[in-house]
Motif scaffolding. Structure first.
Motif, PDB file in Angstrom:
ATOM      1  N   ILE A 125       0.938  -1.058   0.090  1.00 57.79           N
ATOM      2  CA  ILE A 125      -0.116   0.077  -0.001  1.00 57.79           C
ATOM      3  C   ILE A 125       0.692   1.177  -0.190  1.00 57.79           C
ATOM      4  O   ILE A 125       1.802   1.349   0.587  1.00 57.79           O
ATOM      5  CB  ILE A 125      -0.958  -0.291   1.218  1.00 57.79           C
TER       6      ILE A 125
ATOM      7  N   LYS B 129      -4.273   4.944  -0.204  1.00 63.24           N
ATOM      8  CA  LYS B 129      -5.607   4.938  -1.057  1.00 63.24           C
ATOM      9  C   LYS B 129      -5.136   4.001  -2.385  1.00 63.24           C
ATOM     10  O   LYS B 129      -6.019   3.620  -2.804  1.00 63.24           O
ATOM     11  CB  LYS B 129      -6.025   6.189  -1.364  1.00 63.24           C
ATOM     12  N   SER B 130      -3.793   3.756  -2.563  1.00 61.47           N
ATOM     13  CA  SER B 130      -3.383   3.282  -3.776  1.00 61.47           C
ATOM     14  C   SER B 130      -2.430   2.135  -3.518  1.00 61.47           C
ATOM     15  O   SER B 130      -1.919   2.205  -2.238  1.00 61.47           O
ATOM     16  CB  SER B 130      -3.179   4.144  -4.787  1.00 61.47           C
TER      17      SER B 130
ATOM     18  N   ALA C  63      -9.285  -5.325  -9.080  1.00 59.07           N
ATOM     19  CA  ALA C  63     -10.121  -4.625  -8.368  1.00 59.07           C
ATOM     20  C   ALA C  63     -11.428  -5.549  -7.891  1.00 59.07           C
ATOM     21  O   ALA C  63     -12.035  -5.278  -6.973  1.00 59.07           O
ATOM     22  CB  ALA C  63     -10.398  -3.344  -9.152  1.00 59.07           C
TER      23      ALA C  63
ATOM     24  N   ILE D   7     -12.129   5.984  -3.329  1.00 63.00           N
ATOM     25  CA  ILE D   7     -11.604   5.090  -2.142  1.00 63.00           C
ATOM     26  C   ILE D   7     -11.217   5.967  -1.234  1.00 63.00           C
ATOM     27  O   ILE D   7     -10.140   6.744  -1.354  1.00 63.00           O
ATOM     28  CB  ILE D   7     -10.282   4.301  -2.888  1.00 63.00           C
TER      29      ILE D   7
ATOM     30  N   ARG E 187      -9.836   4.854   1.721  1.00 67.98           N
ATOM     31  CA  ARG E 187      -8.436   3.931   2.124  1.00 67.98           C
ATOM     32  C   ARG E 187      -8.381   2.473   1.895  1.00 67.98           C
ATOM     33  O   ARG E 187      -9.436   2.051   1.495  1.00 67.98           O
ATOM     34  CB  ARG E 187      -8.445   4.306   3.792  1.00 67.98           C
ATOM     35  N   LEU E 188      -7.256   2.159   1.798  1.00 64.19           N
ATOM     36  CA  LEU E 188      -6.619   0.856   1.517  1.00 64.19           C
ATOM     37  C   LEU E 188      -5.951   0.235   2.649  1.00 64.19           C
ATOM     38  O   LEU E 188      -5.019   1.161   3.298  1.00 64.19           O
ATOM     39  CB  LEU E 188      -5.804   1.023   0.309  1.00 64.19           C
TER      40      LEU E 188
ATOM     41  N   GLU F 189     -16.666  -1.845   2.870  1.00 60.52           N
ATOM     42  CA  GLU F 189     -15.231  -2.241   2.769  1.00 60.52           C
ATOM     43  C   GLU F 189     -15.485  -3.883   1.715  1.00 60.52           C
ATOM     44  O   GLU F 189     -16.495  -4.343   1.930  1.00 60.52           O
ATOM     45  CB  GLU F 189     -15.047  -3.025   4.057  1.00 60.52           C
TER      46      GLU F 189
ATOM     47  N   VAL G 221      -9.915  -6.534  -1.928  1.00 60.22           N
ATOM     48  CA  VAL G 221      -9.299  -5.957  -3.480  1.00 60.22           C
ATOM     49  C   VAL G 221      -7.961  -7.025  -3.667  1.00 60.22           C
ATOM     50  O   VAL G 221      -7.347  -7.286  -2.753  1.00 60.22           O
ATOM     51  CB  VAL G 221      -9.069  -4.767  -3.807  1.00 60.22           C
TER      52      VAL G 221
ATOM     53  N   ALA H  95     -10.465  -2.476   0.655  1.00 61.16           N
ATOM     54  CA  ALA H  95     -10.569  -0.985   0.455  1.00 61.16           C
ATOM     55  C   ALA H  95     -11.897  -0.683   1.059  1.00 61.16           C
ATOM     56  O   ALA H  95     -12.993  -1.405   1.241  1.00 61.16           O
ATOM     57  CB  ALA H  95     -10.768  -0.804  -1.155  1.00 61.16           C
TER      58      ALA H  95
ATOM     59  N   VAL I 202     -14.710   2.090   0.664  1.00 64.55           N
ATOM     60  CA  VAL I 202     -15.208   2.722  -0.674  1.00 64.55           C
ATOM     61  C   VAL I 202     -16.363   3.722  -0.356  1.00 64.55           C
ATOM     62  O   VAL I 202     -17.372   3.354   0.470  1.00 64.55           O
ATOM     63  CB  VAL I 202     -15.718   1.728  -1.756  1.00 64.55           C
TER      64      VAL I 202
END
Ligand SMILES: Cc1cc2nc3c(=O)[nH]c(=O)nc-3n(C[C@H](O)[C@H](O)[C@H](O)COP(=O)(O)OP(=O)(O)OC[C@H]3O[C@@H](n4cnc5c(N)ncnc54)[C@H](O)[C@@H]3O)c2cc1C
Lengths: 270, 321
Positions: A19, A24-25, A135, A233, A235-236, B131, B134, B141, B143
């Motif tokens: 991450i 976020k990416s 995704a 998005i 958060r990741l 949530e 991914v 993630a 969203v």
């Protein structure tokens, strides 16, 4: 006959997913890019359909055969050209890349772009993977069908087309060992499941031939698509770590007995 | 807040995953909000009562008959009509093939965003966050949807079912149209009685270690004793020992049972990505160094041909008591 294939490049599942500091990416540096495995199945099915129409045993006239083509369409960054080359090496005739530099990977928006490109091409049938392995929205192909007012079937594990190319009969798993046999009018969009076929390997002559096959480029404004995003998005995060659990020692029968006890008394799941 | 839930039923009985979603919706809208359920086909009194017990205040019944009631495409129009009448903030459905067809079609038709295959829903201030896993479960993630209503499909077994509500929903009928161009001609049960992997509460899965198709009998026996569904790794499916319907993993099904028992499965990234959200994971593998052991709750390093029959025996014994 124009056969379209929606093709996406994805991070190979063996790649290390890290991450990025923005939370976020992901960090894309060390990612190995591959054709989304389901899209490879979609391409294989498209190639088989072309071969059934114009292969050694097919009956179509030479003129009709010249008009049969398999076109791959990708909404992707510049480096997607490499994966598109691999698809051309498998046997697709030409590619169209819609540049998405600076745009968010939003399934609604991606479907809008792809639908605009497909409308321009006027495909007689479109194959796509049922989902992407990165995704994993599983929305884009159905969205393209919706925006083009085409019927769709997904996830398809068996596909048969009538010789007149008016309709196809598809089988899909609707869950719990239940199969639906679905008759669909063409043009239509077919979302491909893994068990549909076994994609062919890329051959050396295929790779050489692919070098001279065209990949056209376009973008949102050329397609007349307004850039808008339907989601963000926030958060990741890494998934909750599975802690290393307990090893149950002992002879097989004793271990089995202890496991049953633990599942009942500690985990309370049986 | 108003939430509309697409409910699935079979033989007039509400699917467990739909009851789960309606219950979750009821907890999200409280207090003062409302939950409506969208059902396909004639919604009998029994189903309406079930929907009320699950937490629905209103039911929108799409007037579809026969196989049209199975077609997401046929139902997109009536779902949009229900959305227009109920004006929900969220539209939720299950991530089944039917749910995907219907929710994606309807959300795209309305021009709104959708979060698919979610495993969690939460409210942070004014924001609803969805949530979803991914990159094959390597990241989760959160969203937020920028358009309204927010559409989302949810993986079965993501929420527990709350105690029954005491509601009797009012039923309102919405009209259906034809599924233009697609017709479900025939529905076949290839494996009668098989519980869908994605919905299964317990799964016993086997991989290459099982060696052949016949040996799956041992796995089926254990599954029967546990009331579980049979899963498999891709290696076992590719060998032709069991059908693809049983495959768990990145190119198979994503599952989230309360109990997952992996027998003779090494624990590849692609397999683990499909079963990561299982609550309790057990592995039986003859190789004590198998990667799967680093991600399980309980492990037995041993020969499954000895351990599995013994497990079955002790589970049956426990059940008898
Ligand atoms: C794009 C892509 C998608 C994929 N999708 C999936 C997917 O959806 N699902 C999936 O499962 N895989 C998937 N794979 C394949 C995956 O990488 C592995 O190859 C596969 O999961 C291995 O299956 P396995 O663990 O059964 O076999 P193996 O890795 O061969 O492991 C067999 C295990 O059995 C054990 N064993 C042998 N005999 C015994 C015994 N008597 N008792 C106990 N244990 C024993 C061995 O110690 C070993 O650990 C995918 C791969 C790719 C590239």
């Amino acid at each position: 006959m124009k056969i379209g294939v929606l093709l996406k490049e994805v991070a190979d599942t063996e790649s290390l997913i890290e991450i990025a500091p923005d939370g976020k990416s992901i960090i894309a540096d060390r990612i190995q890019w591959v054709i989304n495995p389901y899209d490879e199945i979609a391409l294989e099915e498209a190639l088989r359909l072309r071969e059934s129409l114009c292969g050694p045993t097919a009956t179509a006239s030479p003129e009709a055969c010249r008009a049969v083509e398999v076109v791959i369409v990708t909404a992707g960054l510049v480096h997607a050209q490499e994966t598109m080359r691999r698809a051309l090496a498998m046997g697709a005739d030409r590619g169209l890349r819609i540049d998405v530099e600076g745009l968010l990977p939003d399934p609604f928006f991606t479907a809008t772009l792809l639908a605009a490109a497909c409308r321009r091409e006027g495909f007689d049938i479109v194959f796509a993977g049922k989902i992407s392995t990165d995704a994993g929205w599983g929305q884009v192909h159905i969205g393209v069908a919706e925006m083009l007012s085409l019927p769709h079937v997904s996830p398809v594990e068996k596909f048969e087309c009538d010789p007149a190319f008016k309709e196809a009969v598809c089988t899909r798993a609707a869950g719990a060992g239940v199969k639906e046999m679905i008759r669909v009018r063409l043009p239509a969009l077919i979302g491909c499941e893994k068990s549909l076929n076994q994609p062919r390997y890329v051959s050396l002559p295929g790779i050489l031939k692919a070098k001279s096959k065209p990949i056209a480029e376009t973008n949102a404004s050329e397609l007349g698509v307004e850039v808008k995003s339907a989601m963000s998005i926030e958060r990741l995060a890494p998934p909750p770590e599975r802690r290393r659990g307990r090893m149950i020692a002992g002879r097989p029968r004793d271990a089995a007995r202890e496991l049953v006890r633990l599942l009942r008394e500690e985990a309370k799941v049986i | 807040m108003m939430i509309l839930v697409v409910a699935e039923s079979e033989g007039g009985a509400l699917k467990r995953h739909s009851a789960e979603l309606i219950g979750k919706a009821a907890s999200l809208v409280a207090p003062g909000g409302e939950v409506a359920a969208f059902v396909a086909g004639a919604s009998g009194d029994a189903l309406t009562r079930e929907l009320g017990r699950a937490g629905a205040d209103t039911v929108f019944a799409a007037n579809a008959s026969g196989n049209d009631a199975r077609s997401g495409q046929a139902l997109a129009q009536p779902l949009c009509a229900a959305v227009a009448r109920f004006a929900p903030d969220c539209v939720l459905g299950s991530s089944t093939p039917f749910g995907a067809d219907l929710l994606v079609r309807a959300s795209m038709r309305l021009g709104v965003g959708m979060a698919s295959d979610c495993t969690g829903i939460s409210v942070e201030g004014e924001k609803v966050l969805f949530e979803r896993p991914v990159y094959g479960g390597a990241a989760i993630a959160a969203v937020r949807l920028l358009s309204s209503p927010a559409f989302a499909s949810v993986r079965p077994n993501s929420f527990s079912i709350p105690p029954a509500f005491d509601k009797l929903p009012a039923v309102s009928v919405v009209e259906t149209v034809d599924a233009q161009g697609v017709r479900i001609e025939r529905v076949e049960e290839s494996e009668p009685g098989m519980v869908d992997l994605a919905e299964a509460d317990r799964i016993v899965a086997a991989g290459r270690g099982i060696r052949n198709a016949e040996n799956f009998g041992m796995i089926r026996d254990l599954a029967r004793a546990l009331g579980a569904t049979v899963g498999a790794s891709r290696a076992a499916v590719d060998e032709g020992w069991i059908s693809h319907d049983h495959q768990v993993g990145q190119s198979g099904r994503a599952v989230s049972p309360a109990l997952y028992i992996a027998c003779g499965i090494s624990g590849s990234i692609q397999h683990m990505s499909g079963m990561r959200s299982s609550k309790v994971v057990v592995a039986i593998n003859s190789d004590p160094e198998a990667p799967i052991f680093s991600r399980v709750d309980y492990g037995i390093a041993g020969d499954m041909f000895e351990v599995v029959p013994a497990l079955e025996e002790f589970i049956r014994e426990m059940r008898r008591k």
